[in-house]
Design an enzyme around this catalytic site. Structure first.
Site: not given
Ligand code: IMP
Ligand code: MG
Length: 180
Positions: A108, A170, A50, A104-105, A157
């Protein structure tokens, strides 16, 4: 384009490229100030896949010495986190003694960033900072400071600019939000 289709879902324009560029300019300025005279060796850690586009844009703007490291992590299936973080490809190089900027992209829940952060500390990184293009403050549940955040978004999302829905989407240069 105002609307796009990725697999079976429709997304609408959320952040145009011009705005993304400006937000990255601001984060890059901050990094340049903070890392210009920093002691020790620096490295960007691009979290695949990402963060590829964001990392490239950041590096084009960076004015300090830093190597590029990568690792691949996976946690999402469809539009929700599985909560299980899998290391798909390990760290591409040494982190011990280095100042690591995790790129990081999107952050969340913070589950992913927490695993990476703790792993880097355990491997002896001298300093670990988090630099993310997007954050969803409404979802973040961890204590790790998000040092550099280009843009904040609501708890929805999104795809585009490196972010995917089941590996597609992407390629778009703008960021799109799920249209329901
Ligand atoms: P976390 O572990 O819940 O913080 O999620 C982080 C990872 O989940 C990111 O590196 C993304 O790859 C993916 N992610 C979280 N939210 C989104 C979104 O809205 N769109 C696409 N990928 C997401
Ligand atoms: Mg990611």
């Amino acid at each position: 384009m105002e609307k796009i289709q990725v697999h079976e879902k429709t997304f609408r324009l959320c952040i145009p490229y011009e705005k993304i560029e400006k937000a990255i300019d601001a984060v890059a300025d901050k990094l340049n100030r903070d890392y210009k005279d920093k002691k020790g060796s620096n490295a960007f850690l691009c979290i695949l896949n990402g963060s590829i586009m964001f990392t490239a844009e950041l590096m084009k703007r960076s004015r300090f010495d830093a190597e590029l490291l990568t690792m691949k992590i996976s946690s999402y299936e469809g539009t929700t986190s599985t909560g299980v973080i899998r290391e798909v490809i390990g760290l591409s190089g040494e982190v011990a003694g280095k100042n690591i900027i995790i790129v990081e992209d999107i952050v969340d829940s913070g589950n992913t960033i927490e695993v990476i952060y703790n792993d880097l500390k355990a491997k002896g990184a001298a300093d670990v900072k988090v630099c993310t293009m997007l954050s969803k403050p409404g979802c973040y549940k961890k204590d790790i400071p998000l040092d550099y955040v280009a843009m904040e978004i609501p708890d929805d999302f999104v795809v585009g600019f490196g972010l995917d829905y089941n590996e597609l989407g992407r390629n778009y240069k703008d960021i799109y939000i799920l249209d329901e």
